[in-house]
Design a protein around this motif. Structure first.
Motif, PDB file in Angstrom:
ATOM      1  N   SER A 143      12.857   0.542 -37.971  1.00 51.20           N
ATOM      2  CA  SER A 143      12.591   1.715 -38.817  1.00 51.20           C
ATOM      3  C   SER A 143      13.721   1.976 -39.795  1.00 51.20           C
ATOM      4  O   SER A 143      13.539   2.667 -40.796  1.00 51.20           O
ATOM      5  N   SER A 144      14.917   1.430 -39.517  1.00 50.92           N
ATOM      6  CA  SER A 144      16.080   1.678 -40.368  1.00 50.92           C
ATOM      7  C   SER A 144      16.158   0.742 -41.570  1.00 50.92           C
ATOM      8  O   SER A 144      17.059   0.868 -42.400  1.00 50.92           O
ATOM      9  N   LEU A 145      15.219  -0.198 -41.682  1.00 47.46           N
ATOM     10  CA  LEU A 145      15.228  -1.099 -42.828  1.00 47.46           C
ATOM     11  C   LEU A 145      15.024  -0.316 -44.118  1.00 47.46           C
ATOM     12  O   LEU A 145      14.364   0.720 -44.130  1.00 47.46           O
ATOM     13  N   PRO A 146      15.578  -0.807 -45.240  1.00 46.34           N
ATOM     14  CA  PRO A 146      15.238  -0.197 -46.531  1.00 46.34           C
ATOM     15  C   PRO A 146      13.724  -0.189 -46.700  1.00 46.34           C
ATOM     16  O   PRO A 146      13.032  -1.113 -46.257  1.00 46.34           O
ATOM     17  N   ALA A 147      13.208   0.848 -47.345  1.00 48.95           N
ATOM     18  CA  ALA A 147      11.756   1.053 -47.406  1.00 48.95           C
ATOM     19  C   ALA A 147      11.023  -0.127 -48.035  1.00 48.95           C
ATOM     20  O   ALA A 147       9.936  -0.512 -47.568  1.00 48.95           O
ATOM     21  N   LEU A 148      11.591  -0.714 -49.091  1.00 48.89           N
ATOM     22  CA  LEU A 148      10.921  -1.848 -49.727  1.00 48.89           C
ATOM     23  C   LEU A 148      10.833  -3.039 -48.776  1.00 48.89           C
ATOM     24  O   LEU A 148       9.798  -3.701 -48.690  1.00 48.89           O
ATOM     25  N   THR A 149      11.912  -3.306 -48.066  1.00 50.15           N
ATOM     26  CA  THR A 149      11.923  -4.415 -47.118  1.00 50.15           C
ATOM     27  C   THR A 149      10.944  -4.164 -45.975  1.00 50.15           C
ATOM     28  O   THR A 149      10.228  -5.074 -45.536  1.00 50.15           O
ATOM     29  N   LYS A 150      10.899  -2.933 -45.493  1.00 51.26           N
ATOM     30  CA  LYS A 150       9.969  -2.618 -44.412  1.00 51.26           C
ATOM     31  C   LYS A 150       8.521  -2.769 -44.876  1.00 51.26           C
ATOM     32  O   LYS A 150       7.670  -3.280 -44.136  1.00 51.26           O
ATOM     33  N   ALA A 151       8.234  -2.332 -46.097  1.00 48.60           N
ATOM     34  CA  ALA A 151       6.880  -2.493 -46.644  1.00 48.60           C
ATOM     35  C   ALA A 151       6.522  -3.970 -46.735  1.00 48.60           C
ATOM     36  O   ALA A 151       5.408  -4.386 -46.374  1.00 48.60           O
ATOM     37  N   TYR A 152       7.468  -4.778 -47.210  1.00 50.94           N
ATOM     38  CA  TYR A 152       7.258  -6.219 -47.350  1.00 50.94           C
ATOM     39  C   TYR A 152       6.948  -6.850 -46.000  1.00 50.94           C
ATOM     40  O   TYR A 152       5.989  -7.631 -45.862  1.00 50.94           O
ATOM     41  N   LYS A 153       7.743  -6.532 -44.996  1.00 50.62           N
ATOM     42  CA  LYS A 153       7.556  -7.118 -43.668  1.00 50.62           C
ATOM     43  C   LYS A 153       6.264  -6.626 -43.019  1.00 50.62           C
ATOM     44  O   LYS A 153       5.578  -7.381 -42.325  1.00 50.62           O
ATOM     45  N   THR A 154       5.929  -5.362 -43.234  1.00 46.32           N
ATOM     46  CA  THR A 154       4.704  -4.817 -42.666  1.00 46.32           C
ATOM     47  C   THR A 154       3.482  -5.490 -43.280  1.00 46.32           C
ATOM     48  O   THR A 154       2.528  -5.857 -42.576  1.00 46.32           O
ATOM     49  N   GLN A 155       3.499  -5.672 -44.597  1.00 47.42           N
ATOM     50  CA  GLN A 155       2.392  -6.342 -45.277  1.00 47.42           C
ATOM     51  C   GLN A 155       2.279  -7.799 -44.840  1.00 47.42           C
ATOM     52  O   GLN A 155       1.176  -8.332 -44.656  1.00 47.42           O
ATOM     53  N   LYS A 156       3.429  -8.436 -44.664  1.00 44.61           N
ATOM     54  CA  LYS A 156       3.418  -9.837 -44.223  1.00 44.61           C
ATOM     55  C   LYS A 156       2.833  -9.960 -42.825  1.00 44.61           C
ATOM     56  O   LYS A 156       2.088 -10.903 -42.531  1.00 44.61           O
ATOM     57  N   ARG A 157       3.158  -8.987 -41.969  1.00 46.85           N
ATOM     58  CA  ARG A 157       2.611  -8.998 -40.614  1.00 46.85           C
ATOM     59  C   ARG A 157       1.095  -8.853 -40.654  1.00 46.85           C
ATOM     60  O   ARG A 157       0.371  -9.559 -39.931  1.00 46.85           O
ATOM     61  N   ALA A 158       0.595  -7.956 -41.498  1.00 42.52           N
ATOM     62  CA  ALA A 158      -0.854  -7.766 -41.628  1.00 42.52           C
ATOM     63  C   ALA A 158      -1.513  -9.029 -42.178  1.00 42.52           C
ATOM     64  O   ALA A 158      -2.599  -9.422 -41.734  1.00 42.52           O
ATOM     65  N   ALA A 159      -0.831  -9.676 -43.145  1.00 46.55           N
ATOM     66  CA  ALA A 159      -1.377 -10.899 -43.732  1.00 46.55           C
ATOM     67  C   ALA A 159      -1.498 -12.006 -42.698  1.00 46.55           C
ATOM     68  O   ALA A 159      -2.465 -12.776 -42.704  1.00 46.55           O
ATOM     69  N   ASN A 160      -0.532 -12.086 -41.792  1.00 42.59           N
ATOM     70  CA  ASN A 160      -0.573 -13.104 -40.739  1.00 42.59           C
ATOM     71  C   ASN A 160      -1.746 -12.902 -39.789  1.00 42.59           C
ATOM     72  O   ASN A 160      -2.174 -13.840 -39.108  1.00 42.59           O
ATOM     73  N   LEU A 161      -2.255 -11.673 -39.771  1.00 41.99           N
ATOM     74  CA  LEU A 161      -3.415 -11.358 -38.940  1.00 41.99           C
ATOM     75  C   LEU A 161      -4.721 -11.485 -39.723  1.00 41.99           C
ATOM     76  O   LEU A 161      -5.794 -11.158 -39.221  1.00 41.99           O
TER      77      LEU A 161
END
Length: 272
Positions: free
Chosen positions: A146-164
Motif C-alpha cells: 500500500s506504500s508504493l507510489p500511486a502510479l506504481t501501485k496502479a501499474y502493478k494492480t492493472q498488470k495483476r488483473a491482466a495476468n488473470l
C-alpha cells in the motif's frame, strides 16, 4: 574502474554487520540509531531508494555507488532489528533471497533451457501464483504494498488483473478508455469543479492513463519523473528568456511567462 575486491566481500560484510551492532549497542552506541524501530526507518528506506533511482536516471554513476551503499545500510539495519527481536538475521535474509532466485529461474538452475520472452513471463507468473497460494490470504492484489507510489501501485494492480485475463487486447482499447474518462472529467467540471465527484473522475482518468503506458511497455512512475524534470528544466530557462527582455519572474505576467515558455520549447527543438 571497479576494484578487484571479490575476496574482501565476506570480511567487508562482516565488518558492516559489526558496525551496525556497535551503532545499536545499548551502552556505547549512537543515540539516534538506538531509538529506531522497523516503522521509524521506513521513510529513510524509501528516500534512499528514490536517491538510487535519481542517480541512475541522471547517469551519475560516481554517486550511485554511495547511494547503493546507503540503500544496503537500510537492509543491514532491518537485519539488526530482526536479530535483536529474534525474528531473523542477515544470513536468513540472504538465504531466503538465494532460494527465491533459484526457485524463480528454473530455466537457469534446473532445466537449463532457452525460453522466449513470452515463455519467461508465463513461467514467472506461474511461479508467483504458486508462491501466492502458500500465503494466508487470496485477496486480489493483497501482496502489492500500500506504500508504493500511486502510479506504481496502479501499474502493478492493472498488470495483476491482466495476468488473470482482464485486459484490453491492445493499447487501442486503453486509449479509448482515456478519451471516455476525459469526457467524464469535462462533464463533472461543468457541474462543479470542486466536487468529490470531479475529484473521483480525475482519479479515474489518471488510472486509465497508467493503463496506456502499461500497454506500450513503459513505467508510468518513470515517465512522470521524466516529465517533472523536463518541466523543471524548462521553467529554469524561462527566467533566462525573460532576462533578455529585462524582466524577472516576479515582474512578468502570465502572458509574458507563457511566451517565454514557448520560446524555450522552440529552442529545445532547434527552431529559432
Amino acid at each position: 574502474m571497479p576494484s578487484d575486491s571479490k575476496s574482501n566481500v565476506v570480511p567487508d560484510i562482516e565488518k558492516l554487520l559489526q558496525i551496525m551492532t556497535q551503532l545499536r549497542d545499548s551502552d556505547t552506541g549512537c543515540d539516534w540509531d538506538k531509538q529506531q524501530t522497523f516503522n521509524s526507518i521506513v521513510p529513510h528506506t524509501l528516500e534512499e531508494a528514490h536517491e538510487v533511482a535519481d542517480a541512475i536516471e541522471r547517469d551519475d554513476f560516481v554517486h550511485l555507488k554511495e547511494e547503493l551503499g546507503d540503500l544496503l545500510f537500510q537492509v543491514i539495519f532491518y537485519a539488526q532489528l530482526g536479530k535483536e527481536q529474534g525474528l531473523f538475521d542477515f544470513a536468513d535474509i540472504v538465504q531466503t533471497l538465494n532460494e527465491k532466485l533459484v526457485r524463480r529461474h528454473p530455466h537457469v538452475f534446473a532445466k537449463k533451457e532457452k525460453l522466449t520472452d513470452t515463455e519467461l513471463e508465463e513461467q514467472w507468473h506461474k511461479i508467483k501464483q504458486q508462491e501466492k497460494s502458500r500465503r494466508p490470504t487470496d485477496e486480489f492484489a493483497a501482496d502489492i504494498p500500500s506504500s508504493l507510489p500511486a502510479l506504481t501501485k496502479a501499474y502493478k494492480t492493472q498488470k495483476r488483473a491482466a495476468n488473470l485475463g482482464f485486459d484490453w487486447p491492445s493499447y487501442h482499447g486503453a486509449w479509448d478508455k482515456v478519451q471516455e474518462e476525459i469526457a467524464e472529467v469535462n462533464e463533472a467540471l461543468q457541474v462543479d469543479p470542486l466536487s468529490e465527484h470531479t475529484a473521483e473522475e480525475i482519479g479515474d482518468l489518471l488510472f486509465a492513463t497508467v493503463n496506456v503506458s502499461r500497454h506500450i511497455k513503459r513505467d508510468p512512475e518513470q515517465l512522470l519523473r521524466q516529465a517533472n524534470e523536463k518541466f523543471k528544466h524548462r521553467f529554469v530557462q524561462i527566467e533566462s528568456v525573460l532576462n533578455e527582455s529585462s524582466l524577472t519572474l516576479e515582474e512578468a505576467n502570465l502572458a509574458q511567462m507563457d511566451a517565454a515558455w514557448e520560446t524555450v520549447k522552440r529552442r529545445q527543438r532547434g527552431c529559432k
